[in-house]
Design an enzyme around this catalytic site. Structure first.
Site, PDB file in Angstrom:
ATOM      1  N   HIS A  68       0.799  -1.236   0.000  1.00 42.47           N
ATOM      2  CA  HIS A  68       0.000   0.000   0.000  1.00 42.47           C
ATOM      3  C   HIS A  68       0.831   1.285   0.000  1.00 42.47           C
ATOM      4  CE1 HIS A  68       1.036   0.110   4.232  1.00 42.47           C
ATOM      5  NE2 HIS A  68       0.549   1.324   4.317  1.00 42.47           N
TER       6      HIS A  68
HETATM    7  N1  UDP Z   1      -3.601  -4.838   9.071  1.00 42.40           N
HETATM    8  C1  UDP Z   1      -4.887  -5.294   9.330  1.00 42.40           C
HETATM    9  N2  UDP Z   1      -5.667  -5.684   8.274  1.00 42.40           N
HETATM   10  C2  UDP Z   1      -5.228  -5.660   6.987  1.00 42.40           C
HETATM   11  C3  UDP Z   1      -3.912  -5.204   6.745  1.00 42.40           C
HETATM   12  C4  UDP Z   1      -3.125  -4.787   7.808  1.00 42.40           C
HETATM   13  O1  UDP Z   1      -5.307  -5.352  10.479  1.00 42.40           O
HETATM   14  O2  UDP Z   1      -6.003  -6.015   6.092  1.00 42.40           O
HETATM   15  C5  UDP Z   1      -2.780  -4.409  10.204  1.00 42.40           C
HETATM   16  C6  UDP Z   1      -1.431  -5.063  10.281  1.00 42.40           C
HETATM   17  O3  UDP Z   1      -1.512  -6.304  10.926  1.00 42.40           O
HETATM   18  C7  UDP Z   1      -0.644  -4.039  11.075  1.00 42.40           C
HETATM   19  C8  UDP Z   1      -1.223  -2.743  10.620  1.00 42.40           C
HETATM   20  O4  UDP Z   1      -2.502  -3.038  10.039  1.00 42.40           O
HETATM   21  O5  UDP Z   1      -0.874  -4.176  12.447  1.00 42.40           O
HETATM   22  C9  UDP Z   1      -0.306  -2.142   9.605  1.00 42.40           C
HETATM   23  O6  UDP Z   1      -0.902  -1.107   9.025  1.00 42.40           O
HETATM   24  P1  UDP Z   1      -0.459  -0.571   7.606  1.00 42.40           P
HETATM   25  O7  UDP Z   1       0.261  -1.619   6.864  1.00 42.40           O
HETATM   26  O8  UDP Z   1      -1.694   0.018   7.002  1.00 42.40           O
HETATM   27  O9  UDP Z   1       0.481   0.653   7.983  1.00 42.40           O
HETATM   28  P2  UDP Z   1       2.022   0.777   8.325  1.00 42.40           P
HETATM   29  O10 UDP Z   1       2.331  -0.158   9.453  1.00 42.40           O
HETATM   30  O11 UDP Z   1       2.781   0.472   7.094  1.00 42.40           O
HETATM   31  O12 UDP Z   1       2.163   2.198   8.736  1.00 42.40           O
END
Ligand code: UDP
Length: 356
Positions: free
Chosen positions: A202
């Site tokens: 994403h």
């Molecule tokens: N996550 C979730 N459902 C999904 C995809 C990700 O609950 O369909 C959770 C994942 O396990 C993690 C968090 O969302 O805890 C990560 O968020 P994201 O990847 O959107 O953001 P980043 O961590 O890259 O800032």
């Protein structure tokens, strides 16, 4: 004591769930939750409040679907109104989104103390919107709760020891979440392959770059012929793939809608390995003892790479496939290393605020 918590995006709901649970036990602290509206779909927002029992936001600012400037600007204005009305002792912000920066800036200009949870992280890639948000938020905060020693070193390298900001390594609140919810995993209501790789994509650097996204998906399609890839599809990535005319019908990838955290825990526990450009998921792979392939050119979580739990493969098809083959062969990994603390970051943060 009154704390205003600012959240807006999925990873912030997960981090806020940890702190809100600790706060519920401390009767002497009132928490007011502000949801900026950055993520708003049921499966990107509501499901986390329900499943993780986060109190319903006191304010929903409903700000989304705008460019970075307009979004951050509108948040700044609306959060300021809330802060003037609520007059809290602390404003708590998480991570590195536009909501983080807007919350910290609104508070600081009103001379309200700012706490940044997940501070000190750096990718050293200033093209990332998240890197800009982190650097600016760290600098105007009053307390920086870091998840790792690397984060502390990053701040030292920026001469933070010469600035009067309190800095502490408390470990990672995401570990608290993983430990607390580990035995509450929920099976997603979709048909899953028996053996699968869990993947999410994403980051803007991939979705906004035609070459990068094409190569990543070519690699995932190739790998899926051998080990099916399950991908909870982020709305931004879905839009991009639809615009590109992606051939979903003949795809070998098992696309599913974004899932709640408890379903994610199930997928993490049951997958063969993880391939992602997410920050949070790289660590969750390690928490659930899975190897990770990072679909970016750098990571903030360098200790995972140093210890051999994570391979940086960027958006290059060949590198991703080689990463997959390496991980598949690597069956005797010892994950027992406390890279992210003891899982009590939430308690440490609140104790620190009480005794400040
Ligand atoms: N996550 C979730 N459902 C999904 C995809 C990700 O609950 O369909 C959770 C994942 O396990 C993690 C968090 O969302 O805890 C990560 O968020 P994201 O990847 O959107 O953001 P980043 O961590 O890259 O800032």
């Amino acid at each position: 004591m009154k704390i205003v918590t600012i959240v807006g995006a999925r990873p912030q709901f997960i981090k806020a769930a940890v702190i809100s649970r600790v706060l519920k036990e401390k009767k002497s602290i009132q928490e007011v939750i502000v949801h900026t509206g950055q993520h708003f779909d049921n499966n990107m927002s509501d499901i986390f409040f329900e499943e993780m029992e986060i109190p319903k936001p006191n304010y929903n600012l409903n700000i989304n679907g705008l460019g970075h400037g307009a979004m951050t600007g509108q948040m700044l204005e609306k959060i300021e109104e809330v802060l003037i009305k609520e007059s809290p002792d602390w404003v708590l912000v998480y991570g590195d989104t536009n909501s983080t920066l807007a919350g910290a800036l609104a508070a600081k200009k009103l001379q309200i103390k700012v706490v940044h949870v997940e501070a000190g992280l750096r990718s050293f890639n200033m093209a990332m919107p998240e890197e800009i948000n982190r650097i600016l938020t760290d600098r105007i905060s009053d307390i920086l709760f870091c998840p790792t020693e690397t984060a502390i070193e990053n701040l030292n390298n920026e001469s933070y020891q010469n600035i009067s900001i309190k800095i502490l390594n408390v470990g990672d609140v995401m570990l608290d979440a993983a430990l607390f919810y580990a035995d509450k995993a929920k099976i997603p209501e979709v048909k899953l392959p028996k053996k699968f790789i869990l993947s999410t994509v994403h980051r803007a650097e991939n979705t906004d770059n035609q070459v990068a996204i094409t190569n990543i998906f070519k690699a995932l399609e190739e790998i899926s012929k051998e080990t099916p890839v399950v991908m909870p599809l982020h709305p931004r990535t879905k839009n991009k793939l639809v615009t590109m005319g992606y051939n979903f019908t003949n795809s070998k990838i098992c696309f599913i809608d974004p899932v709640g955290y408890l379903e994610m825990v199930f997928l993490l526990k049951n997958c063969e390995m993880v391939m992602t450009d997410s920050g949070g998921l790289q660590k969750e792979a390690y928490f659930f003892k899975k190897l990770c392939i990072t679909l970016r050119e750098e990571t903030e979580w360098v200790e995972l790479v140093k210890n051999g739990f994570n391979q940086i493969c960027g958006s290059n098809k060949e590198r991703i496939i080689i990463g997959y083959q390496n991980a598949k062969k690597n069956t005797t990994v010892n994950f027992a290393k406390g890279l992210y603390g003891n899982g009590d970051a939430g308690n440490k943060i609140i104790e620190m605020l009480i005794n400040y």
